[in-house]
Design a protein around this motif. Structure first.
Motif, PDB file in Angstrom:
ATOM      1  N   UNK A  57       0.836  -1.193   0.000  1.00 28.07           N
ATOM      2  CA  UNK A  57       0.000   0.000   0.000  1.00 28.07           C
ATOM      3  C   UNK A  57       0.874   1.248   0.000  1.00 28.07           C
ATOM      4  N   UNK A  58       0.429   2.264  -0.732  1.00 32.80           N
ATOM      5  CA  UNK A  58       1.071   3.584  -0.723  1.00 32.80           C
ATOM      6  C   UNK A  58       0.146   4.548   0.006  1.00 32.80           C
ATOM      7  N   UNK A  59       0.706   5.264   0.965  1.00 31.21           N
ATOM      8  CA  UNK A  59      -0.041   6.315   1.663  1.00 31.21           C
ATOM      9  C   UNK A  59       0.719   7.614   1.494  1.00 31.21           C
ATOM     10  N   UNK A  60      -0.002   8.736   1.414  1.00 37.15           N
ATOM     11  CA  UNK A  60       0.684  10.009   1.194  1.00 37.15           C
ATOM     12  C   UNK A  60      -0.082  11.160   1.820  1.00 37.15           C
ATOM     13  N   UNK A  61       0.654  12.017   2.521  1.00 39.96           N
ATOM     14  CA  UNK A  61       0.159  13.311   2.951  1.00 39.96           C
ATOM     15  C   UNK A  61       0.777  14.346   2.030  1.00 39.96           C
ATOM     16  N   UNK A  62      -0.063  15.162   1.383  1.00 36.21           N
ATOM     17  CA  UNK A  62       0.400  15.992   0.266  1.00 36.21           C
ATOM     18  C   UNK A  62       0.075  17.450   0.513  1.00 36.21           C
ATOM     19  N   UNK A  63       1.077  18.303   0.409  1.00 34.74           N
ATOM     20  CA  UNK A  63       0.894  19.732   0.586  1.00 34.74           C
ATOM     21  C   UNK A  63      -0.047  20.286  -0.480  1.00 34.74           C
ATOM     22  N   UNK A  64      -1.097  20.989  -0.026  1.00 35.54           N
ATOM     23  CA  UNK A  64      -2.008  21.642  -0.949  1.00 35.54           C
ATOM     24  C   UNK A  64      -2.880  20.715  -1.765  1.00 35.54           C
ATOM     25  N   UNK A  65      -3.068  19.474  -1.327  1.00 36.61           N
ATOM     26  CA  UNK A  65      -3.868  18.519  -2.093  1.00 36.61           C
ATOM     27  C   UNK A  65      -5.306  19.015  -2.252  1.00 36.61           C
ATOM     28  N   UNK A  66      -5.815  18.927  -3.477  1.00 40.78           N
ATOM     29  CA  UNK A  66      -7.211  19.272  -3.759  1.00 40.78           C
ATOM     30  C   UNK A  66      -7.951  18.011  -4.197  1.00 40.78           C
ATOM     31  N   UNK A  84       1.860  -2.803  -5.934  1.00 36.14           N
ATOM     32  CA  UNK A  84       1.079  -2.074  -4.922  1.00 36.14           C
ATOM     33  C   UNK A  84      -0.403  -2.297  -5.187  1.00 36.14           C
ATOM     34  N   UNK A  85      -1.157  -2.615  -4.109  1.00 34.40           N
ATOM     35  CA  UNK A  85      -2.560  -2.997  -4.269  1.00 34.40           C
ATOM     36  C   UNK A  85      -3.561  -2.016  -3.662  1.00 34.40           C
ATOM     37  N   UNK A  86      -3.054  -0.981  -2.972  1.00 33.42           N
ATOM     38  CA  UNK A  86      -3.959  -0.016  -2.349  1.00 33.42           C
ATOM     39  C   UNK A  86      -3.242   1.319  -2.213  1.00 33.42           C
ATOM     40  N   UNK A  87      -4.038   2.396  -2.147  1.00 36.86           N
ATOM     41  CA  UNK A  87      -3.474   3.735  -1.984  1.00 36.86           C
ATOM     42  C   UNK A  87      -4.414   4.576  -1.142  1.00 36.86           C
ATOM     43  N   UNK A  88      -3.820   5.430  -0.297  1.00 39.42           N
ATOM     44  CA  UNK A  88      -4.577   6.372   0.517  1.00 39.42           C
ATOM     45  C   UNK A  88      -3.890   7.731   0.430  1.00 39.42           C
ATOM     46  N   UNK A  89      -4.653   8.756   0.030  1.00 42.38           N
ATOM     47  CA  UNK A  89      -4.110  10.102  -0.142  1.00 42.38           C
ATOM     48  C   UNK A  89      -4.864  11.079   0.750  1.00 42.38           C
TER      49      UNK A  89
END
Length: 304
Positions: A57-66, A84-89
């Protein structure tokens, strides 16, 4: 997601930190003039190549995400070849909160070049400011730098008191009357303006009254944002909240102390604490965030 290997990304404009299998690797920051998700996909591929990991899984905290860019399914399609089988943004205010306070109820104010405050209550979330250097970011590094430049030009004109801030501004622009022309033409003018926040902090500590006034006003703006965010999530008069202040702006002792004093002066319901961790810790925590947590609705997810 417990038991799955997580590749977590803390994606900012000055750099992107990746944590996988307990190791941290750093990549260049987000280019805001280019599509976001291909950049994240490149970071995922690069991190896997450098660490030899096999994340699930990929997880990400992103500056200015819209919401426009928060397409977790598209990111998955761009990294399909990695397994990779899942993602959380999520917006980095969410991961900053999780990194700093974990499951606590309260507010996190993150003040660097810009500023955003996020409060989490029993059943509600409130984001305050984070509206960018033109429309908001009160008390941020940019805001402080802009106030410094204003004070220097007021002193030059005779409209304001003399200030030691003039020297570092002259060091960059020896001919002050033409400084505004050079600044407006600079592609990195936001960074240039925000860079003077460090001079404000230094000169406030050395006793310059103008720098001290700017620091105190910034502290009031930041405390006001925290109070507003907590008021938005309050459900009971006797609720108590934990508050954490993070980011480079709070390295100024004058500003930090003024912020703490302003925040607690008329409030019995807040406790100011040090952060438990960083944004990358919050990005990692996205993988196990409960669907019942108030912040869960702010996370964009996809499963292959």
């Amino acid at each position: 997601m417990t038991g799955m290997q997580v590749l977590a990304i803390d994606a900012g404009q000055t750099g992107m930190k990746v944590r996988v299998e307990g190791a941290d690797v750093v990549f260049r920051g987000i280019d805001t003039h280019e599509p976001l998700l291909p950049q994240l996909a490149d970071v995922v591929h690069g991190a896997i190549a450098r660490t030899g990991s096999t994340p699930d899984i990929v997880t990400a905290g992103i500056s200015g995400l819209t919401d426009r860019d928060a397409d977790a399914a598209l990111l998955l399609s761009l990294v399909r070849d990695t397994g990779v089988r899942a993602a959380s943004l999520a917006h980095d205010s969410t991961t900053s909160f999780l990194g700093a306070l974990g499951d606590a109820r309260g507010a996190v104010v993150a003040a660097g070049t810009g500023v955003v405050t996020l409060a989490v209550g029993q059943d509600a979330v409130s984001r305050v400011d984070g509206w960018g250097y033109i429309m908001g970011d009160a008390g941020s590094g940019y805001w402080i730098g802009r106030e410094a430049l204003d004070a220097v030009m007021r002193a030059y004109d005779g409209r304001g008191p003399r200030t030691a801030l003039t020297d570092p501004v002259r060091a960059l622009w020896p001919d002050l009357p033409f400084a505004y022309i050079d600044l407006q033409a600079a592609e990195d003018r936001v960074r240039i303006v925000a860079s003077f926040a460090a001079e404000v902090a230094r000169l406030a500590a050395e006793g310059d009254p103008v720098a001290q006034s700017i620091s105190d006003r910034a502290a009031r703006e930041l405390a006001h944002s925290v109070s507003a965010s907590l008021n938005n999530v309050r459900r009971h008069d006797d609720e108590r909240f934990t508050v954490c202040a993070i980011g480079g702006v709070f390295r100024s002792p004058r500003l930090h102390d003024a912020f703490a004093a302003e925040l607690t002066r008329d409030r019995y319901d807040v406790t100011l604490v040090a952060p438990l961790g960083e944004g990358i810790d919050g990005a990692l925590a996205l993988a196990d965030l409960s669907p019942q947590h108030p912040l869960s609705s702010a996370v964009h997810r996809a499963v292959a």
